[in-house]
Design a protein around this motif. Structure first.
Motif, PDB file in Angstrom:
ATOM      1  N   TRP A 117       0.840  -1.210   0.000  1.00  0.00           N
ATOM      2  CA  TRP A 117       0.000   0.000   0.000  1.00  0.00           C
ATOM      3  C   TRP A 117       0.868   1.250   0.000  1.00  0.00           C
ATOM      4  CZ3 TRP A 117      -0.216   3.887   3.712  1.00  0.00           C
ATOM      5  CH2 TRP A 117      -1.240   4.826   3.551  1.00  0.00           C
TER       6      TRP A 117
ATOM      7  N   ILE B 286       0.385   3.606  -3.305  1.00  0.00           N
ATOM      8  CA  ILE B 286      -0.570   4.708  -3.131  1.00  0.00           C
ATOM      9  C   ILE B 286       0.003   5.990  -3.738  1.00  0.00           C
ATOM     10  CG2 ILE B 286       0.271   5.645  -0.936  1.00  0.00           C
ATOM     11  CD1 ILE B 286      -3.385   4.867  -1.671  1.00  0.00           C
TER      12      ILE B 286
ATOM     13  N   MET C 292      -6.780   0.776   0.981  1.00  0.00           N
ATOM     14  CA  MET C 292      -5.984  -0.448   0.998  1.00  0.00           C
ATOM     15  C   MET C 292      -6.642  -1.606   0.264  1.00  0.00           C
ATOM     16  SD  MET C 292      -4.427  -0.447   4.874  1.00  0.00           S
ATOM     17  CE  MET C 292      -3.380   0.885   5.451  1.00  0.00           C
TER      18      MET C 292
ATOM     19  N   SER D 216      -7.638   3.947  -3.869  1.00  0.00           N
ATOM     20  CA  SER D 216      -7.500   2.520  -4.166  1.00  0.00           C
ATOM     21  C   SER D 216      -7.396   2.277  -5.671  1.00  0.00           C
ATOM     22  CB  SER D 216      -8.692   1.745  -3.591  1.00  0.00           C
ATOM     23  OG  SER D 216      -8.694   0.406  -4.030  1.00  0.00           O
TER      24      SER D 216
ATOM     25  N   ARG E  47      -4.036   3.341  -7.372  1.00  0.00           N
ATOM     26  CA  ARG E  47      -2.790   2.736  -6.907  1.00  0.00           C
ATOM     27  C   ARG E  47      -2.024   2.131  -8.083  1.00  0.00           C
ATOM     28  NH1 ARG E  47      -4.295  -1.046  -1.866  1.00  0.00           N
ATOM     29  NH2 ARG E  47      -2.291  -1.965  -2.468  1.00  0.00           N
TER      30      ARG E  47
END
Length: 405
Positions: free
Chosen positions: A34, A38, A100, A385, A388
């Motif tokens: 993550w 991110i 996440m 999310s 990402r």
């Protein structure tokens, strides 16, 4: 290992322990993945917006607390600031938790959320609570929520999923299906009444069907239909009639718009200073719909311009992330979420500056509100999310393409 090396190694080990664990690019844990995938720039920009919101609510809190104190016991001038701080403490972890989620789970989460809050939206006319003449909420007190606020981000992602199916099978009637779904939500919202949210939902649908690649002929027909719908609403819907007349012709009650304009211009370029504003005490809903005007009075028009730039930076950052995206669902979902976010911010600021008629819409992450802040946190979590990226995978893909050449 000789005797001279042992003290150096021991000292290095002690230093590493004091610094604590560090996330490396080789870390394959969920937290490690993550952190490196991110969009940390976007996360920083949103964090700045939340911080600005806390300062703005602190400035507007004495106004709302004073008005509420006339009907109840005297409240602390920072009563609404403390409550907003509580919502931030709840909402930010929610945003991070949603960010996440892997992309397939984020899509499923949005679809289930759409079904859940669509059902709750149907329940609002039956068991909903009325506040200031509008029936938009379920529950009461701390447990009161506005289903339409939570439905917005879920709707954008679910609608993107429905429209993306068309790219795989042209025979699927996804556009009529999305139109019916949006129409049902619009009818329910107009019954509350909530013209502002209706515009956001319809605007999100229009953006997505255009991004999905509809022909120009259909887009023109949709635009014509939307204009016709606005004309019908003007002649049949009293709330729309009153607000449009007040905006275009200065007829009827324009108290809110006049006070908002007087407040936002009262501070000039640099403002009166934190807590020194006086015009804000004559402003209705200073901590929610008209918080942008409070910022203008106490921190100046320069601060208002800085907030506009901050919103634009978030929008541009998200769009830049889409430039090399190939997944049709991701393109549609991210476009829908950022259009929704930017549209809401634009409408609120335009209302505060008398460019649009009053809509009763909050300024994202800045206005006070529990349902609004948590729903926005979910929406931004979904956006984080879906944007990402695995930097290692991108480098491998680039290397392979270069080698092919």
């Amino acid at each position: 290992m000789n005797a001279t090396e042992r003290p150096v190694i021991a000292a290095t080990t002690r230093t590493a322990k004091r610094r604590g664990p560090r996330l490396s690019r080789a870390d394959r844990t969920p937290l490690g993945l993550w952190f490196w995938e991110i969009d940390r720039v976007l996360l920083l920009l949103v964090s700045m917006l939340v911080a600005v919101g806390l300062v703005a609510v602190a400035a507007a809190s004495p106004v709302a607390a004073q008005k509420l104190s006339t009907t109840t016991a005297s409240l602390d001038p920072l009563y609404y600031f403390y409550r907003q701080l509580m919502w931030v403490i709840v909402g930010v972890p929610v945003m991070l938790a949603v960010s996440m989620l892997p992309k397939p789970q984020a899509r499923r989460f949005a679809i289930y959320g759409t079904l859940t809050f669509l059902i709750l939206l149907f329940l609002v006319p039956l068991i909903g609570a009325s506040v200031n003449g509008a029936q938009r909420w379920l529950g009461s007190g701390m447990f009161r929520l506005q289903p339409s606020e939570f439905l917005k981000p879920f709707f954008a992602v679910s609608l993107a999923w429905i429209l993306s199916l068309r790219l795989h099978d042209q025979s699927l009637p996804v556009v009529p299906l999305s139109f019916v779904l949006t129409g049902i939500i619009g009818v329910l919202l107009m019954g509350q009444p909530d013209l502002g949210q209706t515009i956001i939902f319809i605007g999100t649908w229009l953006v997505l069907v255009m991004v999905a690649g509809l022909s120009m002929r259909i887009i023109v027909l949709l635009a014509t239909g939307g204009l016709a719908g606005l004309v019908v609403a003007y002649f049949t819907y009293s709330v729309a009639t009153q607000r449009i007349n007040s905006w275009l012709f200065g007829e009827g009650d324009s108290f809110q718009e006049d006070k908002a304009h007087a407040t936002i211009t009262a501070g000039g370029l640099i403002g009166t200073g934190p807590g020194a504003g006086l015009a804000k005490f004559k402003l209705p809903e200073a901590h929610t719909d008209y918080i942008f005007s409070v910022i203008g009075e106490e921190f100046g028009l320069i601060a208002c311009l800085a907030i506009v730039v901050l919103y634009l930076a978030i929008i541009v950052r998200v769009l830049v992330r889409l430039l090399d995206e190939e997944d049709s669902f991701l393109i549609l979902a991210v476009a829908g979420l950022i259009a929704q976010f930017g549209g809401q911010a634009t409408i609120n600021m335009a209302v505060n500056t008398q460019l649009f008629p009053s809509k009763g819409m909050t300024l994202p992450f800045i206005s006070y509100g529990g349902s609004s802040f948590i729903a926005l946190s979910i929406g931004m979590g979904l956006l984080l999310s879906l944007t990402r990226r695995n930097p290692y995978a991108a480098r491998v893909s680039l290397t392979r393409n270069w080698n092919k050449k």
